[in-house]
Design a protein around this motif. Sequence first.
Motif, PDB file in Angstrom:
ATOM      1  N   LEU A 197       0.821  -1.151  -0.075  1.00 15.49           N
ATOM      2  CA  LEU A 197      -0.181   0.034  -0.040  1.00 15.49           C
ATOM      3  C   LEU A 197       0.704   1.197   0.004  1.00 15.49           C
ATOM      4  N   GLY A 198       2.040   1.208   0.735  1.00 16.66           N
ATOM      5  CA  GLY A 198       2.758   2.332   0.698  1.00 16.66           C
ATOM      6  C   GLY A 198       3.453   2.762  -0.694  1.00 16.66           C
ATOM      7  N   ALA A 199       3.590   1.414  -1.364  1.00 19.15           N
ATOM      8  CA  ALA A 199       4.210   1.499  -2.753  1.00 19.15           C
ATOM      9  C   ALA A 199       3.085   2.305  -3.755  1.00 19.15           C
ATOM     10  N   LEU A 200       1.729   1.698  -3.378  1.00 17.88           N
ATOM     11  CA  LEU A 200       0.684   2.461  -4.184  1.00 17.88           C
ATOM     12  C   LEU A 200       0.420   3.768  -4.178  1.00 17.88           C
ATOM     13  N   MET A 201       0.528   4.259  -3.004  1.00 18.80           N
ATOM     14  CA  MET A 201       0.284   5.740  -2.582  1.00 18.80           C
ATOM     15  C   MET A 201       1.412   6.372  -3.019  1.00 18.80           C
ATOM     16  N   ALA A 202       2.825   5.821  -3.187  1.00 20.92           N
ATOM     17  CA  ALA A 202       4.082   6.730  -3.849  1.00 20.92           C
ATOM     18  C   ALA A 202       3.811   6.915  -5.021  1.00 20.92           C
ATOM     19  N   VAL A 203       3.365   5.734  -5.867  1.00 22.76           N
ATOM     20  CA  VAL A 203       3.170   6.030  -7.208  1.00 22.76           C
ATOM     21  C   VAL A 203       2.051   6.967  -7.649  1.00 22.76           C
ATOM     22  N   GLU A 204       1.014   6.591  -6.867  1.00 21.16           N
ATOM     23  CA  GLU A 204      -0.240   7.384  -7.160  1.00 21.16           C
ATOM     24  C   GLU A 204      -0.007   8.790  -7.099  1.00 21.16           C
ATOM     25  N   LYS A 205       0.501   9.276  -6.076  1.00 18.31           N
ATOM     26  CA  LYS A 205       0.936  10.657  -5.741  1.00 18.31           C
ATOM     27  C   LYS A 205       2.053  11.374  -6.667  1.00 18.31           C
ATOM     28  N   SER A 206       2.933  10.511  -7.217  1.00 15.97           N
ATOM     29  CA  SER A 206       4.184  11.074  -7.979  1.00 15.97           C
ATOM     30  C   SER A 206       3.809  10.940  -9.649  1.00 15.97           C
ATOM     31  N   LEU A 207       3.069  10.145  -9.810  1.00 11.27           N
ATOM     32  CA  LEU A 207       2.717  10.070 -11.513  1.00 11.27           C
ATOM     33  C   LEU A 207       1.224  10.262 -11.803  1.00 11.27           C
ATOM     34  N   PRO A 208       1.003  11.490 -12.387  1.00 12.98           N
ATOM     35  CA  PRO A 208      -0.270  12.033 -12.648  1.00 12.98           C
ATOM     36  C   PRO A 208      -0.949  10.966 -13.558  1.00 12.98           C
ATOM     37  N   SER A 209      -1.965  10.196 -13.302  1.00 10.30           N
ATOM     38  CA  SER A 209      -2.535   9.030 -14.208  1.00 10.30           C
ATOM     39  C   SER A 209      -4.259   9.217 -13.925  1.00 10.30           C
ATOM     40  N   ARG A 210      -5.109   9.112 -14.683  1.00  8.89           N
ATOM     41  CA  ARG A 210      -6.268   9.056 -14.625  1.00  8.89           C
ATOM     42  C   ARG A 210      -6.860   7.444 -14.514  1.00  8.89           C
ATOM     43  N   VAL A 211      -5.639   6.556 -14.722  1.00 10.18           N
ATOM     44  CA  VAL A 211      -6.036   5.006 -14.490  1.00 10.18           C
ATOM     45  C   VAL A 211      -5.643   4.459 -13.267  1.00 10.18           C
TER      46      VAL A 211
END
Length: 305
Positions: free
Chosen positions: A265-279
């Motif tokens: 979940l930490g990796a998910l949140m890091a990627v989610e906040k770092s890489l703008p993505s609508r997917v």
Amino acid sequence: MTLSLSTPPAPSAAARPDAVRPRGWGLVVAAVVLLSGLGWLVMALMVVEMIPAIDMGALGPGMGLFNSFGPLAALPADVRATLQVLCLPTAATGGLSGWSLAQWGGALAMWAAMALAMMVPTAIPMLKRFHAASEGSVMATLAVLLGYVSVWLAYAVAATLAQWLFNAKLAVLSDVAASVSLAFSASVLLAAGIYQFTPVKRACLLRCWYPRFVFGTAGADRRVPLSAALVEGVRQGVSCLGCCSAVMGVMFAVGVMNLFWMVLLGALMAVEKSLPSRVLPPLAGALFLLAGAALVLVIRLGAAA
């Protein structure tokens, strides 16, 4: 403090303040590594201390693998004695509304460590932008980090109270903070999945992708006042809280001390906040909803059997 849900515009590549890397950034990264490392160290020590005392599978899916790591628990006697007071599950003693002081302190330490371990690394893109925008002011950037961390430590207090409610009052969490109710786990996963599709999630995520700083009145030397930087950190922390609190809440469903899910979940949140993505956000939401629906199906099949 009111969080506006207006969508900030995406800056052009030429206007991005992180296009340059001012001096002193390494010190900020060192502070992030120190805080996050401290959180992971505390969580690891708590888990290691439990290895010889309980079936590690009780901490959540996947944690049973630690049952074969008994030698890791060979810590010095004084360290073991200290950690035992904080970490090992104990029965309720009729103290503060059913929890002992050790349980309150252990739960708060656990959530504070989890907040540092999982959430501080996700702030790196925001800190980098602020550091560039403030013309490389290390102290101001560290003040932003302090304000950001304060928000998540406040979340740790709220999560501790929630854990007390779920354990001592509703009896849906065990003494090692793992779910003992499929209905509870399903509810947490469904709520997290639904939240991924809400306008609040989207607005907070946009503010994490494209932070907009309001420095207040700069001094004659153009430095950002530390008080203004601290407020900026709190603002960014609130945006991050709105973005990630539901995902953090998934830990209640999979086991609060489940290191495997902490990493995932930490990796998910890091990627989610770092890489703008609508997917990615709706994809994560769909997975949470599917997992919750699967548990609901298991409950219904069990009731029909």
